[in-house]
Design an enzyme around this catalytic site. Structure first.
Site, PDB file in Angstrom:
ATOM      1  N   ASP A 128       0.861  -1.179   0.033  1.00  0.00           N
ATOM      2  CA  ASP A 128       0.122   0.051  -0.059  1.00  0.00           C
ATOM      3  C   ASP A 128       0.942   1.324  -0.076  1.00  0.00           C
ATOM      4  OD1 ASP A 128       0.778  -0.801   2.553  1.00  0.00           O
ATOM      5  OD2 ASP A 128      -0.775   0.542   3.429  1.00  0.00           O
TER       6      ASP A 128
ATOM      7  N   GLU B 132      -0.227  -1.073   5.499  1.00  0.00           N
ATOM      8  CA  GLU B 132       1.118  -0.638   6.359  1.00  0.00           C
ATOM      9  C   GLU B 132       1.086   0.784   6.875  1.00  0.00           C
ATOM     10  OE1 GLU B 132       5.159   0.640   7.488  1.00  0.00           O
ATOM     11  OE2 GLU B 132       3.789   1.237   5.677  1.00  0.00           O
TER      12      GLU B 132
END
Length: 372
Positions: free
Chosen positions: A77, A140
């Site tokens: 991400d 994350e």
């Protein structure tokens, strides 16, 4: 490519093109499914890997019976795109050669590209020195409770077993050992509400917070040697709130304080230190995570250091922020950070990664992981 169709990733082609392909799939935290689909499909097409999936986290691993296992991990991400979106990624001539510009180039699609390119070769074209587990995880960049690696630790700890781990977070292509721990607390002062025209009838909690700020201003942070690396600490106010109206003496003020502490301390020890600094005040812990020691004394890590030095010439340094190496450390797995891209450029509008760093990181990891 439609909104429902995952792109086809060429894991054996040009590394810079692979970085661009990964970046050009929007994957802001919570919207990683399309990229996870693409990564899963590319890895399943290799044939020499077992491929597993939990949510939008993808794990691929060899089973060659080599006696040692290395875990190489990175997140899929990104933080939100800029406005206007800085996609597609473009290549720009920089002072030291071509650079990839755009969201995610540093944090951390360049590192993910290195992982994927290595996964395609090790165990297929190149004999590895150890079995390898490749981890690509989601969420994350948001709250730790949503972190995909943390979810894998809870749901499938057996997927993550290994002797040493590498997190491909950006480090400018050098090794950053371990990481600092982080602790967040609220330091609260109490007062008595009153009309501000008759302030003597109350007690101003915001004024009392001056002592909290004075203690922070007078605080001298440490630099601590841990296993040969210098970890710089910091203790800072990161927020303050108080007051309910422009004509009311505030009866409460809260100063939010963040302590970044060297991995020689446990989270409990760090909390005890902060409570000592603010002795006499009401202190409430709101968040915290253990740090991770660098683990450079592990023979496998020492071998990795030598491989990186041979390619880049860079000496290991301490990771001063918190990263997911701490999750591996908590599992008893020594872990280091190693990835292309300057971490100071992460999340910036001018985020960019030198192509040479992508290639150098790939070369260093390939040399380390290859059988000699």
């Amino acid at each position: 490519m439609t909104a429902q169709t995952a792109p086809v990733l060429d894991l054996r082609g040009d590394l810079a093109a692979l970085v661009a392909s990964l970046c050009d799939v929007p994957s802001v935290s919570g919207d990683e499914a399309l990229l996870a689909d693409a990564v899963e499909a590319a890895l399943r097409g290799l044939g020499h890997l077992e491929v597993l999936r939990d949510g939008d986290a993808v794990v691929a691993r060899t089973h060659l019976g080599l006696g040692r296992r290395v875990v190489v991990a990175g997140h899929l991400d990104t933080v939100p795109l800029t406005d206007p979106p800085n996609l597609p990624v473009r290549v720009v001539d920089g002072p030291e050669g071509p650079e990839l510009w755009g969201r995610g180039t540093v944090d951390m699609k360049a590192g993910v590209a290195v992982q994927l390119a290595l996964a395609a070769r090790l165990g297929a074209d190149v004999a590895p020195a150890a079995d390898v587990t490749w981890v690509f995880y989601d969420h994350e960049e948001v709250a730790a409770t949503l972190n995909g690696l943390g979810r894998l630790v809870r749901n499938h700890p057996d997927w993550l077993g290994g002797d040493v781990a590498v997190l491909c977070e950006p480090t400018s292509g050098g090794i950053e050992g371990g990481c600092n721990g982080t602790l967040r607390v609220e330091v609260r002062t109490r007062g008595v509400a009153a009309h501000s025209a008759r302030a003597w009838a109350g007690h101003n909690a915001i004024h009392d917070a001056a002592e909290v700020l004075a203690r922070l201003a007078a605080y001298t942070p440490r630099t601590v040697d841990v296993d040969g690396l210098a970890y710089r600490e910091s203790l800072n106010a990161v927020g303050i709130r108080g007051g309910i109206s422009g004509n009311v003496i505030p009866d409460e003020c809260v100063v939010t304080v963040n302590y970044r502490f060297a991995p020689e301390l446990s989270l409990a020890q760090a909390e005890a230190h902060v409570r000592e600094v603010f002795d006499g005040f009401e202190v409430t812990r709101t968040d915290g995570a253990e740090g991770a020691r660098p683990g450079l004394d592990d023979p496998l890590v020492a071998d990795l250091v030598a491989s990186v030095l041979a390619v880049t010439g860079g000496e290991p340094t301490a990771k001063l922020g918190w990263t997911d190496v701490a999750r591996f450390s908590a599992l008893g797995i020594p872990a280091v950070n190693l990835g292309p891209g300057d971490p100071l450029l992460a999340h910036k509008d001018d985020e960019r990664c030198p192509v040479a760093q992508v290639t150098a990181t790939f070369d260093a990891l390939l040399a380390w992981l290859s059988a000699r």
